[in-house]
Design a protein around this motif. Structure first.
Motif, PDB file in Angstrom:
ATOM      1  N   PRO A 183      -9.392  -0.079  -6.555  1.00 12.75           N
ATOM      2  CA  PRO A 183      -9.757   1.336  -6.421  1.00 12.75           C
ATOM      3  C   PRO A 183     -11.170   1.573  -6.935  1.00 12.75           C
ATOM      4  O   PRO A 183     -11.598   0.976  -7.917  1.00 12.75           O
ATOM      5  CB  PRO A 183      -8.716   2.053  -7.258  1.00 12.75           C
ATOM      6  CG  PRO A 183      -7.548   1.118  -7.297  1.00 12.75           C
ATOM      7  CD  PRO A 183      -8.146  -0.263  -7.294  1.00 12.75           C
ATOM      8  N   VAL A 184     -11.874   2.452  -6.273  1.00 12.71           N
ATOM      9  CA  VAL A 184     -13.239   2.778  -6.658  1.00 12.71           C
ATOM     10  C   VAL A 184     -13.226   4.085  -7.454  1.00 12.71           C
ATOM     11  O   VAL A 184     -12.721   5.080  -6.982  1.00 12.71           O
ATOM     12  CB  VAL A 184     -14.140   2.931  -5.409  1.00 12.71           C
ATOM     13  CG1 VAL A 184     -15.550   3.327  -5.835  1.00 12.71           C
ATOM     14  CG2 VAL A 184     -14.154   1.629  -4.630  1.00 12.71           C
ATOM     15  N   HIS A 185     -13.757   4.061  -8.636  1.00 10.04           N
ATOM     16  CA  HIS A 185     -13.847   5.278  -9.450  1.00 10.04           C
ATOM     17  C   HIS A 185     -15.325   5.499  -9.751  1.00 10.04           C
ATOM     18  O   HIS A 185     -16.032   4.586 -10.148  1.00 10.04           O
ATOM     19  CB  HIS A 185     -13.069   5.118 -10.762  1.00 10.04           C
ATOM     20  CG  HIS A 185     -11.599   4.888 -10.538  1.00 10.04           C
ATOM     21  ND1 HIS A 185     -10.720   5.892 -10.222  1.00 10.04           N
ATOM     22  CD2 HIS A 185     -10.871   3.741 -10.563  1.00 10.04           C
ATOM     23  CE1 HIS A 185      -9.502   5.387 -10.087  1.00 10.04           C
ATOM     24  NE2 HIS A 185      -9.566   4.088 -10.269  1.00 10.04           N
ATOM     25  N   ARG A 186     -15.780   6.747  -9.542  1.00  6.35           N
ATOM     26  CA  ARG A 186     -17.187   7.040  -9.791  1.00  6.35           C
ATOM     27  C   ARG A 186     -17.307   8.035 -10.935  1.00  6.35           C
ATOM     28  O   ARG A 186     -16.450   8.855 -11.121  1.00  6.35           O
ATOM     29  CB  ARG A 186     -17.830   7.656  -8.538  1.00  6.35           C
ATOM     30  CG  ARG A 186     -17.809   6.708  -7.359  1.00  6.35           C
ATOM     31  CD  ARG A 186     -18.681   7.266  -6.258  1.00  6.35           C
ATOM     32  NE  ARG A 186     -17.988   7.207  -4.987  1.00  6.35           N
ATOM     33  CZ  ARG A 186     -18.463   7.687  -3.867  1.00  6.35           C
ATOM     34  NH1 ARG A 186     -19.622   8.291  -3.874  1.00  6.35           N
ATOM     35  NH2 ARG A 186     -17.811   7.580  -2.739  1.00  6.35           N
ATOM     36  N   GLU A 245     -13.768   4.422   5.446  1.00  7.91           N
ATOM     37  CA  GLU A 245     -12.830   4.468   4.328  1.00  7.91           C
ATOM     38  C   GLU A 245     -12.456   5.919   4.037  1.00  7.91           C
ATOM     39  O   GLU A 245     -13.204   6.852   4.364  1.00  7.91           O
ATOM     40  CB  GLU A 245     -13.442   3.829   3.074  1.00  7.91           C
ATOM     41  CG  GLU A 245     -13.646   2.333   3.195  1.00  7.91           C
ATOM     42  CD  GLU A 245     -14.119   1.692   1.893  1.00  7.91           C
ATOM     43  OE1 GLU A 245     -14.306   2.441   0.904  1.00  7.91           O
ATOM     44  OE2 GLU A 245     -14.293   0.461   1.860  1.00  7.91           O
ATOM     45  N   LEU A 246     -11.307   6.080   3.409  1.00  6.52           N
ATOM     46  CA  LEU A 246     -10.836   7.392   2.984  1.00  6.52           C
ATOM     47  C   LEU A 246     -10.893   7.446   1.465  1.00  6.52           C
ATOM     48  O   LEU A 246     -10.406   6.537   0.792  1.00  6.52           O
ATOM     49  CB  LEU A 246      -9.403   7.634   3.459  1.00  6.52           C
ATOM     50  CG  LEU A 246      -9.128   7.442   4.952  1.00  6.52           C
ATOM     51  CD1 LEU A 246      -7.650   7.665   5.245  1.00  6.52           C
ATOM     52  CD2 LEU A 246      -9.991   8.361   5.786  1.00  6.52           C
ATOM     53  N   GLU A 247     -11.484   8.514   0.963  1.00  5.87           N
ATOM     54  CA  GLU A 247     -11.540   8.710  -0.485  1.00  5.87           C
ATOM     55  C   GLU A 247     -10.559   9.800  -0.868  1.00  5.87           C
ATOM     56  O   GLU A 247     -10.564  10.887  -0.286  1.00  5.87           O
ATOM     57  CB  GLU A 247     -12.950   9.099  -0.917  1.00  5.87           C
ATOM     58  CG  GLU A 247     -13.090   9.299  -2.423  1.00  5.87           C
ATOM     59  CD  GLU A 247     -14.468   9.794  -2.793  1.00  5.87           C
ATOM     60  OE1 GLU A 247     -15.330   8.942  -3.119  1.00  5.87           O
ATOM     61  OE2 GLU A 247     -14.689  11.022  -2.736  1.00  5.87           O
ATOM     62  N   LEU A 267      -5.365  -0.092  -0.409  1.00  5.49           N
ATOM     63  CA  LEU A 267      -4.578  -0.070   0.812  1.00  5.49           C
ATOM     64  C   LEU A 267      -5.499  -0.282   2.000  1.00  5.49           C
ATOM     65  O   LEU A 267      -6.469   0.458   2.183  1.00  5.49           O
ATOM     66  CB  LEU A 267      -3.844   1.262   0.916  1.00  5.49           C
ATOM     67  CG  LEU A 267      -2.943   1.473   2.126  1.00  5.49           C
ATOM     68  CD1 LEU A 267      -1.831   0.431   2.161  1.00  5.49           C
ATOM     69  CD2 LEU A 267      -2.361   2.882   2.086  1.00  5.49           C
ATOM     70  N   ASP A 268      -5.212  -1.274   2.809  1.00  5.60           N
ATOM     71  CA  ASP A 268      -5.994  -1.557   4.002  1.00  5.60           C
ATOM     72  C   ASP A 268      -5.137  -1.211   5.219  1.00  5.60           C
ATOM     73  O   ASP A 268      -4.217  -1.944   5.584  1.00  5.60           O
ATOM     74  CB  ASP A 268      -6.412  -3.026   4.037  1.00  5.60           C
ATOM     75  CG  ASP A 268      -7.409  -3.318   5.150  1.00  5.60           C
ATOM     76  OD1 ASP A 268      -7.513  -2.491   6.085  1.00  5.60           O
ATOM     77  OD2 ASP A 268      -8.083  -4.361   5.080  1.00  5.60           O
ATOM     78  N   LEU A 269      -5.424  -0.072   5.822  1.00  2.03           N
ATOM     79  CA  LEU A 269      -4.618   0.400   6.950  1.00  2.03           C
ATOM     80  C   LEU A 269      -4.826  -0.421   8.216  1.00  2.03           C
ATOM     81  O   LEU A 269      -4.047  -0.321   9.153  1.00  2.03           O
ATOM     82  CB  LEU A 269      -4.946   1.871   7.229  1.00  2.03           C
ATOM     83  CG  LEU A 269      -4.617   2.842   6.098  1.00  2.03           C
ATOM     84  CD1 LEU A 269      -5.138   4.243   6.430  1.00  2.03           C
ATOM     85  CD2 LEU A 269      -3.123   2.882   5.826  1.00  2.03           C
ATOM     86  N   ARG A 270      -5.867  -1.218   8.250  1.00  2.00           N
ATOM     87  CA  ARG A 270      -6.102  -2.054   9.424  1.00  2.00           C
ATOM     88  C   ARG A 270      -4.975  -3.068   9.616  1.00  2.00           C
ATOM     89  O   ARG A 270      -4.696  -3.493  10.727  1.00  2.00           O
ATOM     90  CB  ARG A 270      -7.435  -2.792   9.300  1.00  2.00           C
ATOM     91  CG  ARG A 270      -8.647  -1.869   9.282  1.00  2.00           C
ATOM     92  CD  ARG A 270      -9.909  -2.628   8.975  1.00  2.00           C
ATOM     93  NE  ARG A 270      -9.884  -3.225   7.638  1.00  2.00           N
ATOM     94  CZ  ARG A 270     -10.911  -3.859   7.080  1.00  2.00           C
ATOM     95  NH1 ARG A 270     -12.063  -3.962   7.765  1.00  2.00           N
ATOM     96  NH2 ARG A 270     -10.821  -4.363   5.875  1.00  2.00           N
ATOM     97  N   THR A 271      -4.347  -3.436   8.504  1.00  2.00           N
ATOM     98  CA  THR A 271      -3.259  -4.412   8.567  1.00  2.00           C
ATOM     99  C   THR A 271      -1.913  -3.740   8.293  1.00  2.00           C
ATOM    100  O   THR A 271      -0.999  -4.362   7.754  1.00  2.00           O
ATOM    101  CB  THR A 271      -3.509  -5.531   7.554  1.00  2.00           C
ATOM    102  OG1 THR A 271      -3.678  -4.953   6.250  1.00  2.00           O
ATOM    103  CG2 THR A 271      -4.751  -6.314   7.918  1.00  2.00           C
ATOM    104  N   ARG A 327     -10.015   4.649  -3.082  1.00  2.00           N
ATOM    105  CA  ARG A 327     -10.421   4.407  -1.709  1.00  2.00           C
ATOM    106  C   ARG A 327      -9.306   3.729  -0.913  1.00  2.00           C
ATOM    107  O   ARG A 327      -8.589   2.863  -1.414  1.00  2.00           O
ATOM    108  CB  ARG A 327     -11.673   3.531  -1.657  1.00  2.00           C
ATOM    109  CG  ARG A 327     -12.920   4.197  -2.239  1.00  2.00           C
ATOM    110  CD  ARG A 327     -13.577   5.106  -1.229  1.00  2.00           C
ATOM    111  NE  ARG A 327     -14.816   5.680  -1.775  1.00  2.00           N
ATOM    112  CZ  ARG A 327     -16.001   5.097  -1.678  1.00  2.00           C
ATOM    113  NH1 ARG A 327     -16.121   3.931  -1.066  1.00  2.00           N
ATOM    114  NH2 ARG A 327     -17.057   5.685  -2.195  1.00  2.00           N
ATOM    115  N   ILE A 328      -9.187   4.115   0.344  1.00  2.00           N
ATOM    116  CA  ILE A 328      -8.276   3.486   1.301  1.00  2.00           C
ATOM    117  C   ILE A 328      -9.111   3.037   2.484  1.00  2.00           C
ATOM    118  O   ILE A 328      -9.928   3.811   3.004  1.00  2.00           O
ATOM    119  CB  ILE A 328      -7.181   4.461   1.766  1.00  2.00           C
ATOM    120  CG1 ILE A 328      -6.316   4.888   0.584  1.00  2.00           C
ATOM    121  CG2 ILE A 328      -6.323   3.847   2.859  1.00  2.00           C
ATOM    122  CD1 ILE A 328      -5.320   5.981   0.934  1.00  2.00           C
TER     123      ILE A 328
END
Length: 296
Positions: free
Chosen positions: A293-296, A229-231, A279-283, A237-238
């Motif tokens: 989205p993941v927020h920490r 994944e890309l942060e 966003l899922d770049l695999r598709t 996250r993407i």
């Protein structure tokens, strides 16, 4: 008529003219050979030390290192190598010795060519390694656990950290987060965890656009199937998916994934603090409604 009483051996006796001539010839020949040997030893010694055949290892000419290399590659290689103080062009193993010394440096990916030229000159064509990412690691400093960054190239080879300033390490290169373990290998060797090399391939694809896309790090995810994944800098996250060249069937290839990200960035919808499908770049950019989205 009486026969001569002189024997054949007497004809060549030292008292005969022929014997004296033969002895003189032997003496002259021996003297000539001795003079030749003495002369050869004298001039061969002078020939052996002729400066046009000799050079110091530090006079080797190598390809100019790129801007990201701060080390003195030649000086470091010569210091660590077992090279003589004077290199001799007439040494048939000279090119192999020089190639071995230079290729041992951590910044050198390969030695393409070593050429000897007269008068004394040695040219070395080098392919240097290029940094593509910084791998996050943890270490203990004065009892406290801290994080550091170790540079790698596209093959996951550890590069000399001392060539990078803190600003360069933090701001110029993509970050990789795998397991935070420090490598068990030295600079110039591949990271012992192959996942670092996989993430480095992703970093190389994204490096030209890293800042523009507001990316922060590449993360290995092992829940619900292993993928990367890309942060982003806002912690969105993407889903990238598989490393380049190892895509699953029906998965978008790396260059297409980058184009999708650039398109989304142009639409100003790549990064947002508002809840939205990830966003899922695999598709190829289709939204996956189950991931937020993941927020920490």
């Amino acid at each position: 008529m009486g026969r001569s009483t002189q024997t054949p051996s007497g004809l060549l006796g030292l008292g005969s003219p022929a014997g004296r001539q033969l002895l003189l010839c032997v003496v002259i020949t021996a003297a000539f050979l001795l003079l030749m040997i003495a002369g050869w030893n004298h001039y061969a010694e002078q020939f052996a030390v002729r400066e046009e055949f000799l050079l110091s290892p530090r006079e080797i000419l190598i390809s100019t290192p790129p801007a990201w290399i701060q080390s003195d590659v030649l000086a470091d290689a010569v210091e660590k190598a077992d090279l003589p103080d004077q290199l001799d062009l007439r040494d048939r193993e000279l090119t192999n010795k020089v190639a071995s010394a230079i290729s041992a440096h951590a910044w050198v990916r390969s030695v393409q060519k070593v050429v000897k030229q007269y008068p004394a000159k040695v040219l070395v064509e080098v392919e240097y390694r290029r940094p593509v990412a910084m791998v996050e690691v943890e270490f203990v400093d004065e009892g406290a656990v801290r994080r550091g960054l170790i540079p790698v190239d596209i093959e996951g080879t550890v590069l000399p950290p001392g060539d990078f300033s803190r600003i360069q390490a933090n701001d110029r290169y993509p970050r990789i987060q795998i397991d935070l373990k420090r490598p068990m290998v030295e600079a110039g060797m591949k990271w012992d965890n192959p996942r670092v090399a996989e993430a480095a391939l992703i970093a190389a694809e994204l490096l030209p656009h890293w800042s523009d896309l507001k990316l922060n790090r590449i993360i290995l995810k092992e829940d619900s199937g292993q993928h990367y994944e890309l942060e982003l800098t806002d912690q969105t996250r993407i889903i990238w998916g598989s490393p380049p060249g190892k895509e699953l069937p029906q998965e978008t290839i790396a260059k297409h994934k980058v184009q999708v990200m650039l398109q989304k960035a142009a639409e100003s919808s790549l990064s947002s603090h508002e809840a939205q499908p990830s966003l899922d770049l695999r598709t190829a950019g289709r939204a996956v409604t189950g991931l937020n989205p993941v927020h920490r």
